[in-house]
Design an enzyme around this catalytic site. Structure first.
Site, PDB file in Angstrom:
ATOM      1  CG  HIS A 188     112.469 -13.172  88.446  1.00  0.00           C
ATOM      2  ND1 HIS A 188     112.284 -13.661  87.173  1.00  0.00           N
ATOM      3  CD2 HIS A 188     111.668 -12.095  88.522  1.00  0.00           C
ATOM      4  CE1 HIS A 188     111.407 -12.913  86.513  1.00  0.00           C
ATOM      5  NE2 HIS A 188     111.021 -11.941  87.317  1.00  0.00           N
ATOM      6  CD  GLU A 212     112.513  -6.778  84.099  1.00  0.00           C
ATOM      7  OE1 GLU A 212     112.046  -6.204  85.100  1.00  0.00           O
ATOM      8  OE2 GLU A 212     111.870  -6.925  83.035  1.00  0.00           O
TER       9      GLU A 212
END
Ligand code: FCB
Length: 411
Positions: free
Chosen positions: A110, A154
């Protein structure tokens, strides 16, 4: 009325660097000290020690899923040296979730990487994929019974950050950009559109994702996917061709890389227009959020529809939320967002769960001011104070979304 599917996951998300504290071996810790104007993560929410309390708050409210990450920088403090103690720490987190009847959704990466990885070239280094795959293999030891694993959070944002960092290091840009903070209600300047990541920076991430997926498949029972930041782009008149171009480099490249995955994570906060010149910065508006983005709960529906059309994979909403100091706005935003989600299900999208960003107010990548949490945290005593939005979302979860499904507004 559209029912939420049986077994729907209702939960909240966090990430390690933003909540654990003292992530001293990570590249983010190093970066915070170098860039003027950035807040430091410091002790963060001390969730490294207090994760049990965090999970109990979530479970007692009525939520049944928790997304959290395992921190590569802790698990592999030196190349090839894996910490068994840290692996057991994260195993205890997984077990705590199971013990509370909470489904763990675990992220491997992350945004933060070990400092040594960054110093050796980061995601642009020739052996980056191999390094990440070795970490995934070590992590697989504790993930055997975890039902949902996200390899990379992401990747499109990560590609953009890697591109920016390269430009910063080579002197092409003078300032490392961090999210713009605006006072709610007095937002007076448009927020710059983020630079579009070149897919050259996305390619090694896709390769790493595929390699990690194969390792995890062979060693765990997990469904494997990655979670894409979706900007819910819409074309302004004359921007139709540009929309396709921008959306390809921001989203579709990463959505197409999910081919062969078990699910895809949708992360959505706001929506942005694209005109013939490109992405239009969020115009100033009194309703803009604390990070300067437009108040657009409908973005979630746009994001889900596009992701479903492009991938046809089961979808987990792995992030959705709002930076606000007004908890009633958080509830209104989320209620609306869930209605859009429910409508997308009604139209045929296969959505398996909704994980709100975030369980806790936390370190928003350079700043403490934007508060996204269902729970406030006192940063000197680390006392947790659940907000009414936590109780509200928990009640929605207990009723499996009935109160917000398909246009009803009873909660
Ligand atoms: C996403 C990140 C998450 C958090 C939210 C607000 O881009 O994945 O860590 O910062 O935005």
């Amino acid at each position: 009325m559209t029912e939420f599917p049986k077994g729907f996951l209702w939960g909240a998300s966090t990430s390690p660097h933003q909540t654990e504290g003292n992530n001293v071996n990570s590249d983010w810790w190093a970066r915070e000290g170098l860039i003027p104007g950035m807040d430091l993560s410091g002790d963060a929410d001390d969730s490294y020690h207090r994760f049990g309390e965090d999970m109990r708050l979530l479970a007692n409210a009525g939520l049944n899923a928790y997304r959290f990450g395992i921190e590569w920088a802790r698990i592999e403090p030196r190349p090839g040296q894996f910490s068994l103690a840290e692996l057991s720490h994260y195993r205890r987190m997984i077990q705590s979730a199971f013990d509370l009847g909470v489904t763990p959704v675990v992220t491997l990466h992350h945004f933060s990487s070990p400092r040594w990885f960054a110093e050796q070239g980061g995601w642009s280094a020739p052996d980056a994929v191999d390094r990440f795959t070795k970490f995934a293999a070590a992590a697989a030891e504790i993930l055997h019974d975890v039902p949902w694993v996200i390899t990379i959070n992401e990747p499109n944002m990560l590609a953009m950050m890697t591109m920016m960092e390269d430009a910063f290091r080579s002197g092409q840009v003078k300032e490392w950009q961090t999210p713009t903070i605006q006072e709610e209600g007095i937002a007076d300047a448009p927020v710059m559109a983020l630079p579009t990541p070149s897919t050259e920076y996305g390619a090694p991430l896709a390769e790493a994702h595929h390699a990690a997926r194969e390792i995890l498949r062979s060693r765990t029972d997990a469904r494997i996917g990655w979670s894409v930041a979706n900007q819910a782009f819409l074309a302004s008149p004359g921007g139709e061709a540009k929309l396709l171009e921008v959306r390809h480099d921001w989203e579709d490249f990463y959505l197409d890389a999910t081919s062969g995955d078990d699910f895809v994570g949708v992360q959505s906060y706001s929506s942005q227009q694209v005109d013939a010149n490109g992405i239009v910065p969020h115009p100033p508006h009194p309703d803009n959020t604390l990070v300067g983005t437009a108040f657009r709960p409908d973005a979630l529906g746009i994001a889900i529809r596009h992701t479903w059309e492009r991938t046809r994979l089961p979808i987990l909403v792995t992030e959705n939320g709002i930076a606000t100091s007004d908890d009633e706005r958080r509830v209104s935003y989320t209620r609306e967002a869930l209605r859009h989600l429910s409508n997308a299900i009604g139209e045929g999208a296969d959505v398996r769960g909704y994980l709100h960003w975030s369980l806790l107010d936390n370190y928003e990548w350079g700043h403490w001011a934007p508060t996204f949490g269902l729970v406030a945290v006192d940063r000197t005593t680390f006392a947790r104070a659940p907000k009414p939005s936590l109780t509200w979302l928990g009640d929605v979860a207990r009723a499996n979304g009935k109160p917000v499904a398909g246009g009803e507004r009873s909660i």
